[in-house]
Design an enzyme around this catalytic site. Structure first.
Site, short mmCIF file in Angstrom:
data_model
loop_
_atom_site.label_atom_id
_atom_site.label_comp_id
_atom_site.label_asym_id
_atom_site.label_seq_id
_atom_site.Cartn_x
_atom_site.Cartn_y
_atom_site.Cartn_z
N SER A 145 -1.07 3.61 4.33
CA SER A 145 -1.62 2.74 5.25
C SER A 145 -2.91 2.35 4.85
O SER A 145 -3.70 1.78 5.07
CB SER A 145 -1.65 3.10 6.76
OG SER A 145 -1.53 4.48 6.89
N HIS A 175 4.33 -1.83 4.25
CA HIS A 175 3.70 -1.04 4.92
C HIS A 175 4.22 -1.37 6.37
O HIS A 175 4.12 -2.47 6.84
CB HIS A 175 2.14 -1.41 5.15
CG HIS A 175 1.21 -0.73 6.07
ND1 HIS A 175 0.27 -1.36 6.90
CD2 HIS A 175 1.16 0.39 6.64
CE1 HIS A 175 -0.29 -0.63 7.76
NE2 HIS A 175 0.25 0.84 7.66
N GLU A 209 4.00 -5.41 6.30
CA GLU A 209 2.93 -6.07 5.40
C GLU A 209 3.56 -5.45 4.10
O GLU A 209 3.29 -4.31 3.70
CB GLU A 209 1.50 -5.34 5.75
CG GLU A 209 0.79 -5.89 6.90
CD GLU A 209 -0.72 -5.29 7.07
OE1 GLU A 209 -1.61 -5.90 7.12
OE2 GLU A 209 -0.90 -4.12 6.74
N ASN A 225 -4.86 -3.26 9.84
CA ASN A 225 -5.73 -2.10 10.33
C ASN A 225 -7.34 -2.40 9.85
O ASN A 225 -8.21 -1.79 10.54
CB ASN A 225 -5.30 -0.82 9.65
CG ASN A 225 -4.14 -0.27 10.36
OD1 ASN A 225 -3.70 -0.79 11.39
ND2 ASN A 225 -3.15 0.50 9.80
P1 NAI Z 1 5.08 12.48 8.83
O1 NAI Z 1 3.96 13.97 8.49
O2 NAI Z 1 5.55 12.52 10.03
O3 NAI Z 1 6.04 12.60 7.82
C1 NAI Z 1 5.80 13.06 6.41
C2 NAI Z 1 7.13 13.60 5.66
O4 NAI Z 1 7.10 13.79 4.45
C3 NAI Z 1 7.22 14.92 6.33
O5 NAI Z 1 8.38 15.15 6.89
C4 NAI Z 1 7.26 15.83 5.09
O6 NAI Z 1 7.80 16.99 5.02
C5 NAI Z 1 7.50 14.84 4.03
N1 NAI Z 1 6.78 15.04 2.74
C6 NAI Z 1 5.69 15.34 2.26
N2 NAI Z 1 5.57 15.51 1.14
C7 NAI Z 1 6.83 15.17 0.68
C8 NAI Z 1 7.33 15.35 -0.82
N3 NAI Z 1 6.68 15.76 -1.98
N4 NAI Z 1 8.62 15.10 -1.01
C9 NAI Z 1 9.55 14.76 -0.07
N5 NAI Z 1 9.12 14.63 1.35
C10 NAI Z 1 7.75 15.12 1.45
O7 NAI Z 1 3.99 11.40 8.12
P2 NAI Z 1 3.95 9.94 8.77
O8 NAI Z 1 3.48 9.36 9.91
O9 NAI Z 1 5.65 9.70 8.78
O10 NAI Z 1 3.51 9.07 7.82
C11 NAI Z 1 4.03 8.93 6.44
C12 NAI Z 1 3.37 7.68 5.47
O11 NAI Z 1 3.36 6.71 6.46
C13 NAI Z 1 1.99 8.01 5.37
O12 NAI Z 1 1.71 7.46 4.08
C14 NAI Z 1 0.89 7.23 6.48
O13 NAI Z 1 -0.10 6.87 5.97
C15 NAI Z 1 1.98 6.00 6.54
N6 NAI Z 1 2.11 5.20 7.79
C16 NAI Z 1 1.90 6.08 9.05
C17 NAI Z 1 2.18 5.21 10.23
C18 NAI Z 1 1.96 5.90 11.51
O14 NAI Z 1 1.79 5.41 12.47
N7 NAI Z 1 2.49 7.11 11.54
C19 NAI Z 1 2.22 4.01 10.07
C20 NAI Z 1 2.13 3.19 8.80
C21 NAI Z 1 2.14 3.78 7.89
#
Ligand code: NAI
Ligand code: 3HC
Length: 695
Positions: free
Chosen positions: A408, A429, A441, A479
């Protein structure tokens, strides 16, 4: 002879055929053509009955929306339909595709309605800020009763032929060759001496005295701020109180009011903008697309799970990868739980749940991703981690696989550089909850190929999203604009407003919630952690500590902890003013030596929205958004900007850019803040007396 409506006779049946691609919209030429063809049919002694139908893909899908806002040209559609209904011959509508709006109203002017089993019919005018203005609000209640007519007209959703048959709208459902079926049906009716059935001569079944007030109440919350749904109710009510001619006159008055309203102009803008966002300059229909038959998702957290559901629901197999089995199991279990919750609400069958789940496989090994066509990465928001993931993906995925990131805030170009194929890298996104929010996006990097863009834009539609193509910058379009608005909301509170006052002004404008309720929903800890990180890594440029940090430090993180900016009662999402917050704000003002003042609602609205418009103009200038309408769609589908305001850029046009610019200039003079430095594009348009829409 009309170019768009033809008359011919086959087997003693006269066929009136509308042929005005793509959707047989009822523009002026079609309306005149219908009358001419009707005259021919009436004069044709060899025709025992007349059939109205559409050529190509559909029965007319409604009035020509592009004609709205121009001087109306005779004959008007209601008059055409009245002529059809009053004609001396048996008239049958034969429907395929989508008979919508004025198209469905034509069928209601016929004696009998025949439809292909795949056909749909409906009155979606309410979605354009209108009501059915060609007799629909007067005829449909006469046919199916007030309650069912309200559901159809206020709901605005197309219905299937089978359902319409049960409701008594469609007389016969057929499959196969519509023309042959229609001729056979018409002959049968003529042979049987079937009676004429003028819908306008029926009486309306009004189920109860309170049907209209009850209906109004039932939609009050959902349709807050909209004009059209309430006008629709008034028009149906007129059908129960007035004779047909007087009712139709009332319908016309209400329709005209809506047609001339800013709301309908905004909603019509959104209708076309929604279709325009899919058209990317430079990407042609014949730009090659890649086949996406299987998708990999990295990370089974909040976003990864939601993203996976979009593909599973669309019937596309997904392989989900995590670092640890535990995280994988948790992610898969959550997807199942979400599907089962949907099934519990009756919106999915248990077979559908199992079908979706059977398309999901999980893995801990990158090597299992060698056959996927697209990978979407949704791991922690950390450049180092993302680069490692993309390095791995580059190693294992097949040539031509598309590599997408859900970042994001991070630089898609830098992520792309960690592969040997930056042309295959793109941002996708998604918005949270990713299985629900319609906005996507799609972020074009410097090297992203046209083929990849075209594929991902098409794919967005396939998984039920509205894909908007944007460029690389911090926060992308949505954003980036949101941050500017949030900053204004905080400043307004610092200067003397309360969070509740700021939220109320934006809620009353039509947004689903105010900036502070939104912060409580997202979690105050998210921004706080980012700011804390900056304070550690880059103290010289870190943001100053404010009252929001103080709340986060007390573990007031929002809805999830029962309190943030607002208090929340257990199991209730209603924000209530908080004494803790008020005290922290006071403390902050005292520390900063801020002398508070009375802040008007007008100032709140102007500062929160004009700063968005200014940022939007900067985004346009930088080419991060291609057109103003792309920004409008991002805000409507990503943040619930009220459809009836048309999106921030359309809204600014409706205020007048000279006015908007003057105010922004005034705020800049007063504060010297960079956010208020008028965007040169806005300045130029204001000077030239132009609108964003003129770009
Ligand atoms: P989260 O922390 O809930 O999930 C991330 C997951 O990725 C975790 O389950 C973790 O174990 C896994 N992970 C980390 N490193 C890894 C790797 N090397 N290989 C495999 N799995 C791995 O985070 P979330 O909220 O799902 O965010 C994920 C991405 O989405 C980020 O880049 C964030 O900026 C983006 N994003 C998040 C939004 C939100 O509202 N939470 C909205 C839009 C985008
Ligand atoms: N008037 C003018 N143009 C229309 C139109 C209409 N009623 N309906 C569709 N179009 C145009 C679209 O803008 C698009 O143009 P483009 O190719 O230049 O972008 C093209 O037709 C094809 O439309 P879609 O891309 O939407 O095609 P789909 O196959 O996805 O959908 C549809 C077809 C279901 C008919 C959909 O276009 C639709 O919902 N149209 C609007 C229907 C509607 O709202 N009708 C009511 C009109 S108001 C009315 O009838 C008032 C009356 O009561 C007096």
């Amino acid at each position: 002879m009309s170019d768009v409506v033809s008359y011919q006779r086959e087997d003693e049946i006269g066929l009136i055929v509308v042929d005005n691609p793509p959707v047989n919209a009822l523009g002026h030429a079609v309306r005149q053509g219908l009358l001419d063809a009707l005259d021919q049919g009436l004069a044709d002694d060899g025709a025992r009955a007349l059939v109205v139908m559409g050529a190509g893909r559909t029965f007319p899908a409604g009035a020509d929306i592009r004609e709205f806002g121009q001087t109306p040209k005779e004959p008007a559609l209601p008059d055409v339909i009245n002529r059809l209904e009053d004609s001396g011959k048996l008239l049958i509508a034969a429907v395929h595709g989508t008979a919508l709006g004025g198209g469905m109203e034509i069928t209601l002017g016929c004696d009998y309605r025949l439809a292909l089993d795949s056909a749909r019919m409906g009155l979606p005018e309410v979605n354009l800020g209108l009501l059915p203005g060609a007799g629909g609000t007067q005829r449909l209640p006469r046919l199916i009763g007030a309650q069912a007519a309200l559901d159809a007209i206020v709901g605005g959703k197309p219905m299937k032929a089978g359902q319409l048959e049960k409701m008594g709208v469609v007389d016969k459902v057929v499959s196969g060759d519509l023309k042959a079926e229609a001729i056979a049906y018409a002959r049968q009716l003529a042979d049987d001496n079937a009676p004429r059935r003028k819908v306008s001569e029926l009486t309306v079944d009004k189920e109860s005295d309170t049907v209209f007030s009850d209906y109004e109440q039932s939609i009050a919350r959902k349709k807050r701020g909209f004009l059209a749904p309430f006008h629709c109710i008034k028009a149906v009510q007129a059908a129960t109180e007035l004779d047909f001619a007087a009712g139709q006159k009332r319908e016309r008055e209400l329709f005209t009011e809506l047609l001339n309203s800013p709301q309908s102009a905004a909603q019509r803008h959104v209708f076309f903008a929604e279709r325009e966002v899919g058209k990317v300059p430079g990407i042609a229909k014949d730009t090659p697309r890649r086949e996406i038959a299987q998708v990999g998702i990295i990370g089974a957290g909040t976003m990864g799970g939601g993203i996976a559901m979009n593909f599973l629901s669309a019937g596309i197999p997904v392989k989900m990868l995590e670092m640890k089995q535990e995280a994988l199991d948790k992610g898969v279990a959550l997807i199942r739980k979400n599907y089962e919750a949907t099934a519990k609400k009756g919106r999915m069958t248990s077979e559908q749940v199992e079908r979706c789940m059977s398309l999901l496989t999980s893995t801990l090994s990158y090597d299992d991703l060698s056959d996927v066509d697209l990978v979407i990465e949704a791991v922690f928001e950390n450049m180092k981690v993302k680069k490692e993931v993309f390095g791995e993906l580059d190693r294992v995925t097949k040539p031509g696989a598309i590599l997408a990131t859900n970042t994001s805030t991070l630089d898609v170009n830098e992520i792309a550089q960690s592969t040997r194929r930056p042309e295959d890298v793109i941002g996708m996104h998604f918005f949270s909850p990713a299985n629900v929010m319609k906005l996507l996006e799609n972020v074009r990097g410097e090297a992203t190929s046209d083929e990849v863009i075209a594929t991902v834009m098409d794919l967005s539609k396939r998984i039920g999203k509205v894909g908007v193509l944007v460029g690389v910058c911090y926060g992308f379009v949505g954003n980036r604009i949101l941050h500017k608005r949030q900053a204004q909301a905080i400043s307004l509170v610092n200067e003397g407003a309360t969070p509740a006052q700021v939220d109320k002004v934006l809620y009353d404008f039509g947004l689903p919630m105010g900036p502070f309720a939104m912060a409580d929903l997202a979690g105050l800890d998210v921004g706080w952690r980012i700011r804390e990180g900056l304070r550690e890594s880059d103290p010289a440029n870190a943001p100053e500590r404010n009252w929001l940090d103080a709340l986060a430090e007390q573990e007031r993180w929002g809805q999830k902890t029962g309190g943030g900016v607002f208090d929340y009662a257990e199991g209730d999402r209603t924000p209530r003013p908080s004494e803790v917050t008020a005290a922290e704000i006071e403390k902050y003002r005292a520390e900063q030596g801020i002398e508070t003042r009375e802040i008007s609602d007008t100032e709140i609205l102007e500062r929160c929205l004009y700063v968005m418009v200014n940022e939007g103009a900067k985004i346009l200038e930088e080419g991060v958004a291609m057109r103003p309408l792309d920004i409008d769609i991002v805000w409507i589908y990503g943040y619930g900007f009220p459809v009836y305001q048309g999106g921030p850029m359309f809204w600014a046009d409706s205020i007048g850019l000279d006015k908007v610019h003057a105010k922004i200039q005034q705020f800049h003079d007063e504060t010297g803040h960079d956010d208020w430095k008028p965007a040169p594009l806005l300045e130029r348009l204001a000077k030239e007396g132009k609108r964003f829409a003129d770009l």
